[in-house]
Design a protein around this motif. Structure first.
Motif, mmCIF file in Angstrom:
data_model
loop_
_atom_site.group_PDB
_atom_site.id
_atom_site.type_symbol
_atom_site.label_atom_id
_atom_site.label_comp_id
_atom_site.label_asym_id
_atom_site.label_seq_id
_atom_site.Cartn_x
_atom_site.Cartn_y
_atom_site.Cartn_z
ATOM 1 N N LYS A 91 22.915 -36.134 8.951
ATOM 2 C CA LYS A 91 21.680 -36.170 9.752
ATOM 3 C C LYS A 91 21.722 -37.350 10.705
ATOM 4 C CE LYS A 91 18.239 -34.552 6.500
ATOM 5 N NZ LYS A 91 17.037 -35.024 5.805
ATOM 6 N N GLN A 141 14.825 -32.216 -2.595
ATOM 7 C CA GLN A 141 14.971 -32.728 -1.233
ATOM 8 C C GLN A 141 15.727 -34.051 -1.177
ATOM 9 O OE1 GLN A 141 12.203 -31.438 -2.437
ATOM 10 N NE2 GLN A 141 11.442 -29.929 -0.981
ATOM 11 N N GLN B 222 8.122 -33.121 1.632
ATOM 12 C CA GLN B 222 8.683 -32.496 2.835
ATOM 13 C C GLN B 222 9.207 -33.527 3.822
ATOM 14 O OE1 GLN B 222 9.560 -29.578 3.402
ATOM 15 N NE2 GLN B 222 8.660 -28.704 1.564
ATOM 16 N N ALA B 223 8.568 -34.702 3.827
ATOM 17 C CA ALA B 223 8.993 -35.738 4.775
ATOM 18 C C ALA B 223 10.433 -36.160 4.520
ATOM 19 C CB ALA B 223 8.066 -36.942 4.700
ATOM 20 N N ALA B 225 12.828 -34.077 3.674
ATOM 21 C CA ALA B 225 13.781 -33.050 4.076
ATOM 22 C C ALA B 225 13.532 -32.552 5.493
ATOM 23 C CB ALA B 225 13.725 -31.885 3.101
ATOM 24 N N VAL B 227 10.817 -33.186 8.540
ATOM 25 C CA VAL B 227 9.657 -33.922 9.038
ATOM 26 C C VAL B 227 8.654 -32.992 9.712
ATOM 27 C CG1 VAL B 227 8.949 -35.950 10.321
ATOM 28 C CG2 VAL B 227 11.271 -35.768 9.494
#
Lengths: 250, 258
Positions: A91, A141, B222-223, B225, B227
């Protein structure tokens, strides 16, 4: 009046000293953004790096790898980025915040953290699916969570965790306080809490080995020093320190 | 009103509004609908609304008596008690969560007792979410009610009792009706606070889909993975909060203008 002049001169010297980035005698600050799981080993390396580079101070920002990538993409100033997995380094590369190709400097694998003495008699990964156990893992995540998911897929064992935490230290904490019976953490975290938690290794952890890549940040204020830190971590001393913490060789 | 007040007032407003504008500008609004109808988001929204509703009810059930006691009691040391009640307002929510964990966690004294006698484990359950939300939201209700009680004075209550009403009747027929407008605004405040609760929840209740992962926690997950989807969820939370406050606005206004 002469005193005042001397003071002004001293102040000027100090200011310019701090401001120069290449002067050998001035103090220089190297800013390293590193994954939370590197806290112990990088802090240990800091001392020897600083004594090998007089006048240099190493400052750390330890956090979850993805949080660090985000800070970097949003303009945080840093010299080095060390990630706990390839995904987040990718990333960073995509976002154009690192310079050159990252190098893998360590690997890490999961283990089961349990209460000292293993009162629940957990012997392997499959035991975690047993009823009546409070098991905590990382959210998919974050790197430790995606590793846990890989092991689940590989073994066919489905966990029913009580909670999915945002970083591995939170999982460790909940085992330490006794609120969880077992947690999936990295071997390095279990090692850092040796005595406060027990550790049950399981062979299936080999299916989900994380690699830790490191890279110099683009437009690093201390690009030269940053390269030296990367080489230092990849070098013999870095290797030894990381091994002491439980990391595997790249 | 002196017109100079407009300058700091505008700055104050900008401080609140501009960050939200920042969110909006940064978001790809076309993608918002698909991002917020994911199963995880809807589950989190439902859990948030349900737990916030229950904790608001708990705030009312516990906070109304507490506010009356604080405003009307003449017992010594009541001022100290008042400060204690406000503690969750100043405590960092994470510390609040830790405090709850040390009380109700497996090794906490009450948690240990519950575990041994009833086999109940509170952390990592929906009940823990509700307790955390009630803990942080109740002061908002108590403060608005207590303010209303104090500024309203107790002359109606005194008259009622000189006319022969028993304390319970006075409370039911005089105090409670006087409180109603403030109760409306206080309940809305508590609900909004419960809806946005994050720190105490993640520390005390953990984060698991459908059980303890409320919308703020889902935003946080979620932030890590994606944004964009975190921002979309945050917008959803803002919309829900604004709707709640707007719907309850008449009563809330009554509460302040009373």
């Amino acid at each position: 009046m002469r005193k005042l002049g001397a003071l002004v001169a001293a102040a000027t010297l100090m200011i310019t000293g701090c401001g120069s980035s290449s002067g050998g005698s001035g103090s220089e600050t190297l800013t390293v953004f590193a994954a939370a799981s590197l806290t112990e080993s990088f802090t240990a390396l800091k001392t020897s790096f600083e004594s090998a580079h007089p006048g240099t101070e190493v400052k750390f920002n330890f956090a979850g790898s993805s949080a660090l990538v985000q800070q970097l993409s949003n303009g945080a100033r840093a010299d080095v980025f060390a990630s706990a997995d390839q995904t987040n380094m990718d990333k960073a590369v995509q976002a154009g915040v690192v310079d050159g190709a990252p190098s893998v400097f360590a690997t890490n694998r999961l283990t089961i953290a349990v209460a000292p003495g293993n009162p629940k008699g957990i012997t392997g990964f499959a035991d975690l699916a047993r009823g009546g156990l409070t098991v905590i893992v990382c959210a998919p995540q974050v790197p430790c969570g995606s590793a846990a998911e890989k092991v689940e897929r590989g073994t066919g064992v489905t966990l029913r965790p009580a909670s999915e935490e945002q970083d591995v230290k939170q999982v460790l904490n909940k085992v330490q306080t006794g609120d969880a019976d077992a947690g999936l953490v990295y071997v390095t975290d279990a090692a850092s809490a040796a005595g406060k938690v027990g550790q049950v290794d399981f062979p299936e952890s080999a299916q989900a080995v994380n690699s830790y890549p490191i890279a110099v940040v683009k437009d690093a204020p201390q690009a030269g020093l940053a390269k030296q830190w990367v080489e230092f971590v990849l070098g013999e001393q870095g290797r030894a320190e990381l091994q002491k913490a439980g990391f595997g060789a790249p | 009103m002196p017109w100079v007040l407009w300058v700091p007032a505008t700055l104050a407003l900008a401080l609140v509004v501009l960050p939200v504008v920042g969110l909006l500008v940064r978001t790809d609004l076309r993608r918002v609908p698909e991002l917020i109808v994911s199963d995880a988001a809807l589950t989190a929204l439902r859990l948030s609304l349900e737990t916030a509703a229950v904790s608001t009810l708990a705030c009312i059930a516990l906070g109304v008596p507490l506010a009356v006691v604080l405003a009307r009691s003449t017992v010594r040391g009541i001022r100290v008690l008042r400060a204690v009640v406000l503690l969750p307002l100043v405590l960092p929510p994470v510390v609040g969560g830790l405090a709850l964990l040390y009380l109700l966690g497996r090794k906490g004294f009450l948690g240990y007792l519950l575990g041994v006698t009833a086999g109940v484990q509170v952390p990592f359950t929906t009940a823990a979410v509700i307790i955390a939300q009630t803990f942080v939201a109740m002061p908002f209700l108590v403060v608005s009610l207590e303010g209303a009680l104090r500024s309203g004075g107790d002359r109606y209550e005194q008259i009622a009792s000189t006319l022969g009403a028993r304390p319970w009747t006075v409370f039911r027929r005089v105090t409670l009706p006087l409180l109603l407008p403030a109760l409306g605004s206080g309940a809305v405040l508590s609900f909004a606070r419960a809806l946005g609760e994050f720190g105490a929840t993640i520390t005390f209740a953990g984060s698991y889909e459908g059980v303890t992962r409320t919308l703020p926690l889902e935003v946080y997950v979620q932030a890590e993975a994606d944004v964009d989807s975190a921002v979309a969820l945050a917008l959803l939370l803002i919309v829900v909060a604004v709707v709640v406050i707007a719907v309850a606005r008449p009563r809330a206004l009554e509460g302040t203008a009373r």
